[in-house]
Design an enzyme around this catalytic site. Structure first.
Site, PDB file in Angstrom:
ATOM      1  CB  SER A 195      -5.625   1.379  -0.264  1.00  6.99           C
ATOM      2  OG  SER A 195      -5.079   2.414   0.486  1.00  6.99           O
ATOM      3  CE  LYS A 251      -3.905   3.111   4.874  1.00  9.64           C
ATOM      4  NZ  LYS A 251      -4.042   3.127   3.438  1.00  9.64           N
ATOM      5  CG  ASP A 289      -1.862   1.237   1.164  1.00  7.44           C
ATOM      6  OD1 ASP A 289      -2.470   1.462   0.096  1.00  7.44           O
ATOM      7  OD2 ASP A 289      -1.942   1.976   2.145  1.00  7.44           O
ATOM      8  NE  ARG A 327      -5.497   3.632  -5.406  1.00  6.21           N
ATOM      9  CZ  ARG A 327      -6.027   3.752  -4.191  1.00  6.21           C
ATOM     10  NH1 ARG A 327      -5.353   3.416  -3.110  1.00  6.21           N
ATOM     11  NH2 ARG A 327      -7.251   4.188  -4.036  1.00  6.21           N
TER      12      ARG A 327
HETATM   13  N1  URA Z   1      -7.681   5.960   2.309  1.00  7.74           N
HETATM   14  C1  URA Z   1      -6.750   4.995   2.061  1.00  7.74           C
HETATM   15  O1  URA Z   1      -6.003   4.614   2.958  1.00  7.74           O
HETATM   16  N2  URA Z   1      -6.663   4.481   0.844  1.00  7.74           N
HETATM   17  C2  URA Z   1      -7.465   4.861  -0.165  1.00  7.74           C
HETATM   18  O2  URA Z   1      -7.352   4.333  -1.251  1.00  7.74           O
HETATM   19  C3  URA Z   1      -8.431   5.869   0.076  1.00  7.74           C
HETATM   20  C4  URA Z   1      -8.509   6.398   1.333  1.00  7.74           C
END
Ligand code: URA
Length: 447
Positions: A183, A187, A161, A168
């Site tokens: 994403s 996390k 990520d 991105r």
């Molecule tokens: N927050 C994130 O951590 N990832 C995303 O893609 C969008 C919002």
């Protein structure tokens, strides 16, 4: 595997197999898949989407691209919150210390600014000295000692990520349900939580601009969380206007400190208290969200939440003198007020555009190597429905970069419409989604 064939397969609407997805994530993290091919693949996913199976596999592979932290040795039910991204969304800064002050440990891995939205890490790093790059060992120590910790994705935790998020951000591939889900959930599932509260934004300033898309994103996130054995609750909240008054990095830290010291910024504190109330309930310290909200409110009024914030900042290397006395922070070189063009009320914000303008001022990145300007930002002086007089200040623009400043100030004036009332703004929080589905939400009044 042949990366070009995988890109073509997704581009043509095919379903990637678990082995193909595994190869992509592994090769990317190991620098065998270059950014340009990953960008093409992300764009193919953006247009073609992913099946539920692909999304779950993709999330799981992203999660296992690094360490999955075990916090079972630390007492308490650990609960975190994540937002899908908004303009002026500084909720985490107030919420983490507030919930930790209620006795619920909050381990938090956040992101940087993404697209037109701000990021918790960039905000925290506007505090001189604040470190968001703790090692796993430091992370565990801080959560054990302070009851909260705020870091970013690292080389060791959620590394897929970390790299894909930055890519991105600058390739126009953010607004995709599978990419956002992978994403966020990679996390969150890596950080050692037991339960998760999500703030899924909807409206002009959100990545999901329609309620239907926001609901679909919330359902996907809740499904992934539930499948991973974590109680997951999502609130759908409005991004028809920026949250609170400040948009930027340092200005958002200042507004957060003011709220931690008891200032009532209605929409910001409503979202913070409801999400906080849910976290305190999931953390086993309250029987209902309402009771959790009351505990959160008393953590603010008693000063315990603010003290917890200072303790957390100090523990992560940040300076607290500027938090106590924000006047000591360097002032921006340029400040300009935007005036109302008409008598009436504020009727409309172009929220997404305001986020883009804040980024262009220096609060966000247009290229991955751009350096953030912490003082750059926008202060709203009025919100939707507030009465205004022609010529009255409605917003303030701040920045150091002469090149962009004057153009942004001119453009911002066109993003805020004032005139005769056009109906009442919709509620800030519209619905809640959990494993049982979606139901409407009305925020209780907490005394
Ligand atoms: N927050 C994130 O951590 N990832 C995303 O893609 C969008 C919002």
């Amino acid at each position: 595997m042949n990366p070009v064939e995988l890109i073509r397969k997704k581009r043509n609407g095919g379903e990637l197999t678990p082995d193909e997805l595994r190869w992509i994530i592994t090769a990317y993290v190991q620098d065998r898949l270059p950014d340009y091919q990953m960008s093409a693949l992300l764009m193919a996913v953006f247009f073609r989407g992913m099946t539920d199976t692909e999304t779950s596999t993709f999330t799981d592979l992203m999660l296992h691209s690094g360490a999955v932290i075990d916090l079972s040795g630390i007492p308490g039910i650990k609960v975190d919150k994540h937002s899908t991204g908004g303009v002026g969304d500084k909720v985490s800064l107030i919420l983490a210390p507030m919930v930790a002050a209620c006795g619920v440990p909050v381990p938090m891995i956040s992101g940087r600014g993404l697209g037109h939205t701000g990021g918790t890490l960039d905000k925290l790093e506007s505090i001189p000295g604040f470190r968001t790059d703790l090692s796993v060992e430091e992370y565990k120590k801080v959560i054990a000692e302070v009851g909260m910790v705020l870091i970013g994705q690292t080389k060791d935790v959620a590394p897929a990520d970390r790299r894909m998020y930055a890519l991105r951000d600058v390739t126009g591939t953010v607004e995709s349900i599978p990419l956002i889900s992978g994403s966020i959930m990679s996390k969150k599932l890596a950080e050692g939580i037991d339960a998760l509260v999500l703030d899924v934004k909807t409206g002009d300033g959100a990545f999901m601009q329609s309620d239907a898309d926001a609901e679909a994103l919330a359902s996907t996130l809740v499904r992934i969380g539930t499948m991973a054995g974590k109680t997951t609750v999502a609130f759908l909240t409005s991004m028809d206007q920026p949250l609170g008054m400040a948009i930027g990095n340092w200005v958002e830290v200042v507004e957060s400190v003011e709220c931690l010291r008891g200032k009532k910024v209605p929409d910001l504190m409503e979202v913070t208290l409801v999400l906080g109330g849910a976290m305190v309930m999931l953390g086993g310290k309250a029987r209902s969200i309402e009771e959790g909200m009351a505990l959160c409110q008393s953590a603010i009024w008693s000063g315990r939440a603010y003290e917890k914030f200072l303790e957390g900042v100090r523990r992560q290397g940040g300076a607290t003198d500027v938090l106590e006395q924000p006047d000591r922070y360097p002032a921006p070189r340029f400040v300009e007020e935007i005036l109302s063009p008409a008598d009436g009320v504020v009727t409309h914000f172009q929220t997404r555009r305001i986020g883009v303008l804040a980024a262009e001022l220096g609060a966000g990145r247009l290229r991955s190597d751009d350096v953030i300007e912490p003082k750059a930002g926008i202060m709203l002086l009025k919100k939707l429905g507030d009465p205004v007089r022609r010529g009255e200040p409605i917003a303030r623009v701040m920045g150091d970069r002469e090149g962009s400043f004057h153009r942004v100030a001119g453009d911002l004036a066109r993003c805020i419409r004032c005139g005769p009332p056009e109906g009442t703004p919709r509620p800030t929080i519209g619905a809640v989604v959990d494993a049982n589905g979606k139901r409407p939400w009305t925020t209780p009044i907490v005394h």
